[in-house]
Write a protein that holds these residues in place. Structure first.
Motif, mmCIF file in Angstrom:
data_model
loop_
_atom_site.group_PDB
_atom_site.id
_atom_site.type_symbol
_atom_site.label_atom_id
_atom_site.label_comp_id
_atom_site.label_asym_id
_atom_site.label_seq_id
_atom_site.Cartn_x
_atom_site.Cartn_y
_atom_site.Cartn_z
ATOM 1 N N UNK A 269 36.198 7.680 -43.038
ATOM 2 C CA UNK A 269 36.523 8.427 -41.808
ATOM 3 C C UNK A 269 36.500 9.915 -42.060
ATOM 4 N N UNK A 270 36.239 10.694 -41.024
ATOM 5 C CA UNK A 270 36.228 12.142 -41.178
ATOM 6 C C UNK A 270 37.620 12.648 -41.519
ATOM 7 N N UNK A 275 40.591 14.138 -35.115
ATOM 8 C CA UNK A 275 40.086 12.812 -34.756
ATOM 9 C C UNK A 275 41.119 11.712 -34.931
ATOM 10 N N UNK A 276 42.212 11.983 -35.633
ATOM 11 C CA UNK A 276 43.210 10.946 -35.868
ATOM 12 C C UNK A 276 42.612 9.775 -36.622
ATOM 13 N N UNK A 293 40.429 8.937 -32.269
ATOM 14 C CA UNK A 293 41.716 8.734 -31.578
ATOM 15 C C UNK A 293 42.134 7.268 -31.503
ATOM 16 N N UNK A 294 41.701 6.442 -32.446
ATOM 17 C CA UNK A 294 42.047 5.016 -32.422
ATOM 18 C C UNK A 294 43.530 4.785 -32.698
ATOM 19 N N UNK A 318 45.672 11.749 -33.472
ATOM 20 C CA UNK A 318 45.003 13.051 -33.578
ATOM 21 C C UNK A 318 45.389 13.962 -32.430
ATOM 22 N N UNK A 319 44.544 14.918 -32.112
ATOM 23 C CA UNK A 319 44.812 15.845 -31.004
ATOM 24 C C UNK A 319 44.167 15.283 -29.729
ATOM 25 N N UNK A 320 44.936 14.464 -29.043
ATOM 26 C CA UNK A 320 44.436 13.761 -27.855
ATOM 27 C C UNK A 320 45.295 14.109 -26.655
#
Length: 356
Positions: A269-270, A275-276, A293-294, A318-320
């Motif tokens: 994952x990044x 992106x969480x 954002x999962x 993440x930032x959602x």
């Protein structure tokens, strides 16, 4: 004769005298009794009459008093008679003063309300201006903060770039081998159809896993969400993002299943915090997709997946700004996670036959 008469009539005389005396006495006594009787009778009558007169007087007084009360209650006593003129003048003056005071009070109340209304308008205007300035300040501060956070994330992605590049090269090799193996298997099947003996050489050439073969053999694409979603912010939109929107949003309830758009190999994952919890898939064409954002991921690094296979669930990590899937596409040679180098994912999906 005289004597005889005197002798003869002594009894008569006596009787006469006696009778007379008696009569006199009797008359006197009777008269006395009669007088007493008359006196008693007259006394009783007088008492009764007196009582009647007294009772009549009492009833008359009561009736007069009642009539007078009724007259007073019904007609009332004339104000000119019952109240002195000075009192009337004083009352009139008092009422006049009260009316003037009430009038002055009403004027003062109206003035107070008018002044309060103007003051409220001024306060509202000042407050509105303050809110607008505060909103602009917050927006500017938030944009600057988001830009700073994204800059930090890009530094993390840059540090991760070498690792992701190596994983991508390994994934490309595996996919190529799977492609060759699939081609060899197809050739062997064709050869087997023309000969009873199987080709050992072709079987030996197949050295990839079944997952890799399944991934490479699947064609076409799949929607990343299949139910309970809508199409949200598109690639390139501006607004609440640091620069612009770098992917395609699919708002959906938390826990909505997320599927691989195309076959490929799962990369790490990044590292970008924005992106969480996320999944990155390297595809056979050399490009990669990122699912951000999962709430949970169910695919592990190095795993081969095919189009439409479950890889995770929608969340707000993440930032959602709310539960949704944020999907990005990276062309071949671009490190997944470098958001400002991403391409429009809708173009990639339509190339796979997905109409959106």
């Amino acid at each position: 004769m005289t004597k005889l008469s005197a002798i003869k009539s002594p009894r008569r005389a006596a009787d006469s005298i006696t009778v007379s005396d008696v009569e006199v006495t009797t008359e006197t006594a009777g008269t006395a009794r009669r007088r007493r009787s008359s006196s008693v009778g007259r006394g009783m009558v007088s008492s009764v009459l007196a009582g009647v007169l007294v009772a009549g007087g009492l009833f008359g007084w009561a009736a007069t008093s009642r009539d007078g009360a009724e007259d007073l209650s019904s007609e009332q006593v004339s104000a000119d008679v019952a109240v002195p003129q000075a009192a009337i003048n004083s009352a009139e003056k008092s009422f006049s003063d009260r009316e003037q005071a009430a009038s002055r009070g009403a004027v003062r109340s109206n003035l107070t309300e008018a002044v309060a209304g103007e003051a409220a308008k001024d306060r509202d205007a000042v407050l509105e201006t303050s809110v607008e300035e505060a909103t602009k300040s917050i927006a500017a501060g938030s944009a600057a903060e988001r830009e700073a956070q994204m800059a930090e994330d890009m530094q993390l992605v840059e540090k991760q770039a070498a690792k992701l590049k190596k994983e991508a090269e390994e994934a490309a090799r595996r996919l190529e081998e799977a492609r060759k193996a699939a081609a060899a298997a197809a050739a062997a099947k064709t050869a087997a159809g023309s000969s009873d003996a199987p080709s050992q050489g072709n079987e030996a050439a197949i050295e990839v896993s079944a997952e890799d073969l399944a991934a490479i053999s699947s064609s076409g694409g799949s929607m990343p969400l299949k139910s309970n979603f809508r199409v949200g912010a598109r690639f390139g939109a501006t607004g609440s993002w640091s620069r612009y929107h770098t992917g395609q949003d699919f708002p959906a309830p938390i826990g909505t299943p997320i599927y691989a758009v195309a076959s490929g190999i799962i990369l790490s994952p990044t590292a970008g915090g924005w992106a969480g919890t996320n999944v990155v898939i390297q595809h056979a064409n050399g490009g990669a997709t990122l699912y951000a954002h999962m709430s949970k991921r169910v695919a592990s690094t190095g795993q081969a997946v095919k189009a439409g296979q479950l890889i995770g669930y929608v969340g707000v990590s993440g930032r959602s700004f709310g539960p949704h899937l944020h999907m990005e596409y990276y062309a071949p040679g671009v490190t997944p996670g470098k958001v400002y180098s991403a391409s429009n994912p809708i173009t990639f999906m339509r190339g796979l036959g997905i109409n959106i």
